[in-house]
Design a protein around this motif. Sequence first.
Motif, PDB file in Angstrom:
ATOM      1  N   ASN A 105       0.831  -1.209   0.000  1.00 31.64           N
ATOM      2  CA  ASN A 105       0.000   0.000   0.000  1.00 31.64           C
ATOM      3  C   ASN A 105       0.863   1.255   0.000  1.00 31.64           C
ATOM      4  O   ASN A 105       0.566   2.223  -0.702  1.00 31.64           O
ATOM      5  CB  ASN A 105      -0.901   0.034   1.241  1.00 31.64           C
ATOM      6  N   LYS A 118       2.052   1.719  -3.377  1.00 36.03           N
ATOM      7  CA  LYS A 118       0.965   2.117  -4.289  1.00 36.03           C
ATOM      8  C   LYS A 118       0.518   3.554  -4.061  1.00 36.03           C
ATOM      9  O   LYS A 118       0.352   4.332  -4.991  1.00 36.03           O
ATOM     10  CB  LYS A 118      -0.259   1.207  -4.062  1.00 36.03           C
ATOM     11  N   TYR A 119       0.246   3.862  -2.773  1.00 36.19           N
ATOM     12  CA  TYR A 119      -0.384   5.154  -2.489  1.00 36.19           C
ATOM     13  C   TYR A 119       0.604   6.202  -1.975  1.00 36.19           C
ATOM     14  O   TYR A 119       0.305   7.379  -1.957  1.00 36.19           O
ATOM     15  CB  TYR A 119      -1.465   4.994  -1.409  1.00 36.19           C
ATOM     16  N   ASP A 154       4.918   6.171   5.280  1.00 34.79           N
ATOM     17  CA  ASP A 154       5.197   6.681   3.929  1.00 34.79           C
ATOM     18  C   ASP A 154       5.087   8.193   3.885  1.00 34.79           C
ATOM     19  O   ASP A 154       4.682   8.817   4.875  1.00 34.79           O
ATOM     20  CB  ASP A 154       4.262   6.002   2.903  1.00 34.79           C
ATOM     21  N   ILE A 177      -4.312  10.106   4.746  1.00 31.39           N
ATOM     22  CA  ILE A 177      -5.719   9.650   4.719  1.00 31.39           C
ATOM     23  C   ILE A 177      -6.554  10.603   5.574  1.00 31.39           C
ATOM     24  O   ILE A 177      -6.175  10.906   6.712  1.00 31.39           O
ATOM     25  CB  ILE A 177      -5.827   8.213   5.294  1.00 31.39           C
ATOM     26  N   ILE A 224     -11.320   2.434   6.353  1.00 29.81           N
ATOM     27  CA  ILE A 224     -10.473   1.702   5.388  1.00 29.81           C
ATOM     28  C   ILE A 224     -10.085   0.318   5.893  1.00 29.81           C
ATOM     29  O   ILE A 224      -9.674  -0.520   5.113  1.00 29.81           O
ATOM     30  CB  ILE A 224      -9.193   2.501   5.004  1.00 29.81           C
ATOM     31  N   ARG A 271     -12.642   0.925  -0.162  1.00 33.64           N
ATOM     32  CA  ARG A 271     -11.475   1.554  -0.782  1.00 33.64           C
ATOM     33  C   ARG A 271     -11.577   3.059  -0.529  1.00 33.64           C
ATOM     34  O   ARG A 271     -12.647   3.639  -0.589  1.00 33.64           O
ATOM     35  CB  ARG A 271     -11.433   1.264  -2.291  1.00 33.64           C
ATOM     36  N   GLY A 272     -10.468   3.665  -0.199  1.00 35.38           N
ATOM     37  CA  GLY A 272     -10.490   5.077   0.163  1.00 35.38           C
ATOM     38  C   GLY A 272     -10.363   6.003  -1.029  1.00 35.38           C
ATOM     39  O   GLY A 272     -10.244   5.558  -2.174  1.00 35.38           O
ATOM     40  N   SER A 330      -7.905   7.847  -1.735  1.00 34.60           N
ATOM     41  CA  SER A 330      -6.570   7.814  -2.354  1.00 34.60           C
ATOM     42  C   SER A 330      -6.507   6.779  -3.478  1.00 34.60           C
ATOM     43  O   SER A 330      -5.616   6.828  -4.325  1.00 34.60           O
ATOM     44  CB  SER A 330      -5.509   7.523  -1.299  1.00 34.60           C
ATOM     45  N   SER A 331      -7.450   5.817  -3.474  1.00 30.65           N
ATOM     46  CA  SER A 331      -7.425   4.799  -4.528  1.00 30.65           C
ATOM     47  C   SER A 331      -8.043   5.342  -5.819  1.00 30.65           C
ATOM     48  O   SER A 331      -7.880   4.777  -6.890  1.00 30.65           O
ATOM     49  CB  SER A 331      -8.194   3.562  -4.074  1.00 30.65           C
ATOM     50  N   GLY A 356      -6.618  -2.186  -7.000  1.00 33.68           N
ATOM     51  CA  GLY A 356      -6.743  -2.786  -5.670  1.00 33.68           C
ATOM     52  C   GLY A 356      -8.087  -3.460  -5.487  1.00 33.68           C
ATOM     53  O   GLY A 356      -8.957  -3.370  -6.367  1.00 33.68           O
ATOM     54  N   SER A 357      -8.243  -4.175  -4.363  1.00 36.59           N
ATOM     55  CA  SER A 357      -9.483  -4.931  -4.153  1.00 36.59           C
ATOM     56  C   SER A 357     -10.222  -4.524  -2.878  1.00 36.59           C
ATOM     57  O   SER A 357     -11.347  -4.948  -2.655  1.00 36.59           O
ATOM     58  CB  SER A 357      -9.148  -6.421  -4.065  1.00 36.59           C
ATOM     59  N   GLY A 358      -9.581  -3.751  -2.013  1.00 34.44           N
ATOM     60  CA  GLY A 358     -10.251  -3.307  -0.778  1.00 34.44           C
ATOM     61  C   GLY A 358     -10.258  -4.330   0.338  1.00 34.44           C
ATOM     62  O   GLY A 358     -10.981  -4.183   1.322  1.00 34.44           O
ATOM     63  N   GLY A 367      -7.070  -5.650   1.546  1.00 36.15           N
ATOM     64  CA  GLY A 367      -5.740  -5.711   2.161  1.00 36.15           C
ATOM     65  C   GLY A 367      -5.758  -5.323   3.637  1.00 36.15           C
ATOM     66  O   GLY A 367      -5.324  -6.100   4.496  1.00 36.15           O
ATOM     67  N   LEU A 368      -6.297  -4.140   3.953  1.00 34.06           N
ATOM     68  CA  LEU A 368      -6.257  -3.671   5.346  1.00 34.06           C
ATOM     69  C   LEU A 368      -7.187  -4.486   6.252  1.00 34.06           C
ATOM     70  O   LEU A 368      -6.897  -4.672   7.432  1.00 34.06           O
ATOM     71  CB  LEU A 368      -6.612  -2.179   5.415  1.00 34.06           C
TER      72      LEU A 368
HETATM   73  P1  ADP Z   1      -6.850  -1.588  -1.666  1.00 36.35           P
HETATM   74  O1  ADP Z   1      -5.448  -1.092  -1.545  1.00 36.35           O
HETATM   75  O2  ADP Z   1      -6.937  -2.832  -2.478  1.00 36.35           O
HETATM   76  O3  ADP Z   1      -7.793  -0.542  -2.104  1.00 36.35           O
HETATM   77  P2  ADP Z   1      -6.737  -1.846   1.195  1.00 36.35           P
HETATM   78  O4  ADP Z   1      -7.659  -2.494   2.152  1.00 36.35           O
HETATM   79  O5  ADP Z   1      -5.316  -2.295   1.222  1.00 36.35           O
HETATM   80  O6  ADP Z   1      -7.364  -2.002  -0.237  1.00 36.35           O
HETATM   81  O7  ADP Z   1      -6.781  -0.302   1.466  1.00 36.35           O
HETATM   82  C1  ADP Z   1      -7.983   0.350   1.641  1.00 36.35           C
HETATM   83  C2  ADP Z   1      -7.874   1.807   1.281  1.00 36.35           C
HETATM   84  O8  ADP Z   1      -7.030   2.476   2.220  1.00 36.35           O
HETATM   85  C3  ADP Z   1      -7.222   2.051  -0.045  1.00 36.35           C
HETATM   86  O9  ADP Z   1      -8.183   1.980  -1.102  1.00 36.35           O
HETATM   87  C4  ADP Z   1      -6.633   3.441   0.103  1.00 36.35           C
HETATM   88  O10 ADP Z   1      -7.580   4.415  -0.218  1.00 36.35           O
HETATM   89  C5  ADP Z   1      -6.317   3.531   1.592  1.00 36.35           C
HETATM   90  N1  ADP Z   1      -4.886   3.340   1.878  1.00 36.35           N
HETATM   91  C6  ADP Z   1      -4.265   2.210   2.283  1.00 36.35           C
HETATM   92  N2  ADP Z   1      -2.958   2.422   2.507  1.00 36.35           N
HETATM   93  C7  ADP Z   1      -2.728   3.721   2.220  1.00 36.35           C
HETATM   94  C8  ADP Z   1      -1.561   4.576   2.279  1.00 36.35           C
HETATM   95  N3  ADP Z   1      -0.353   4.101   2.623  1.00 36.35           N
HETATM   96  N4  ADP Z   1      -1.724   5.876   1.944  1.00 36.35           N
HETATM   97  C9  ADP Z   1      -2.922   6.369   1.587  1.00 36.35           C
HETATM   98  N5  ADP Z   1      -4.057   5.632   1.524  1.00 36.35           N
HETATM   99  C10 ADP Z   1      -3.960   4.328   1.839  1.00 36.35           C
END
Ligand code: ADP
Length: 530
Positions: free
Chosen positions: A424, A427-428, A457, A462, A470, A476-477, A479-480, A491-493, A495-496
Amino acid sequence: MDSTRRDRLLWIVLLPAVLVAVGVLAYFNVRTTLQLDKLRQQSVLESTLALANEKADRLDKRIITEDNTIIAIADPAALSELTERWVPTAQRETPTVRAILMLDEAHDVLAFASRAGGAWGEEEEFRRLLVRRLLSDMDLASQPLDELRHLHREYNGQSYLVSFWQKLSGGRHYILVAWHDIGRIVKDTLPSLFTELPVAGQSGPPSRVNVVDEENRIIYGPPLRSGEFTVGVRFPTTLYNWRLQVSPAASEELATRVQSRKTLELVFVTLSCIVIVAGVATILLGVEKQRRINALKTEFVANVSHELKTPLALVRMFGEMLQSGRVANDDKRKEYLDIIVHESERLSNLIENVLDFAKVERGRGAYEFASGDVADVVVRAAQVLKYRAERENVTIDVDVKESLPPCRIDERALQLAVINLIDNAIKYGKSPHDGDGSVIRVSAAKGAAGVAIRVVDEGPGIAAAEQARIFERFVRGSSSRDSKAGSPVRGSGIGLALVKHIAESHGGTASVESQPGKGSAFVVTIPFES
Ligand code: ADP
């Protein structure tokens, strides 16, 4: 009709309908309760009133019976024998009569028979009172002949009851007067009539009775609280200025019982209404939540399919290009191979995530715990993503403390969690300010109750409102949606959600600290082995 519209209709129609139904139910319930109480109260009152009337009649009857005996004895033709005829049986037959007088039309006393035996002064006084006051108060002229009448009145603070009877005999007009002994009535007759066993058909102790005068002074009996169940009636013919009061034995208890039952029933109705409304609200909220989850799931399936298809298509395309030998030079070949490695890495990460997530969803998060070093796990996870980070011009700065206390961990699961966090961050977390690449700081250090893994990071951060959400599955937030490059981040939503589940299954926590614009710090704590 689609499900969203159906759900909305459910909200719009069902909720008001339930509220109206509950309102109507509550209204009728309360009304019936109050009506029933009124009826119960009325029936208690009615039976008490009947009892009071019956008791008052009994005294009247007793006195009238005595009066009739006197009438039978007092023969105008044998006035001289009046005392002899009456006194011997007086105690038995007419106990409340103190004296009998026979007067003529001119109000002269023709005969005076008395049981007082010596209280001559009082009798004289009565005779004077009779002539001066009583006879005029009797209003003899308007009274019919041969009919028994009573006068009940107070003179000089003393209560008098006389029965009188006018008759014609031998062409002459006689007035027969029986002077009743009120003291005796109160002392003997009232107790003999009113102190008695419980009324037939009524269990429990007898009702309480008293007699009060016009000023509500108690003549006989105990004081009665003028509660809602106490009934008062006048004696119909004899002691008509007095009132007989009856109160059911348990009138106070009855009143409190009625009140507490009323309160209880109202509380019960209110509680039922609250339960119904809360139940319906819970169901509707559940439906709404389910609807949201379904929408998220649909989005998830679409995301995952896309996520699976894209790397596969790339691997295939560059694989075929390499296979066909149509590659310009070695640099290009290396570039294609890098892409294939990168995309298959993504693919395997995604598949691992989806498989683990499915396991968690099915309730079989079968983790295998063993004593392990969190630092090792963190280093290995960073290692897995090292090349990818390099390719994306991101530096992973790993800082793990030597000899951390051991923890009970599932190394594979914990590594997956850390990989997700670093993934993440790559990615973000790219800094929006410099294109020269950004730094991700990964650390594992000893905290108060466990080891804290931090992945920090320098990305966009967020928003506070999103920080808790999230960690929910499929969410998905923002930022995605808008990456630095302008295209949505893949992404799939899940991970967290997986990170949180893994941390909590280890007895730890997963959280985020972030200031929009200044980056994010994800923290997973794993408790020490106890
Ligand atoms: P995904 O990455 O597949 O969308 P996650 O469950 O890993 O799903 O993350 C959920 C949401 O949290 C993401 O869609 C993103 O908006 C936000 N997010 C996660 N990690 C970060 C990060 N390091 N910086 C900013 N936003 C983040």
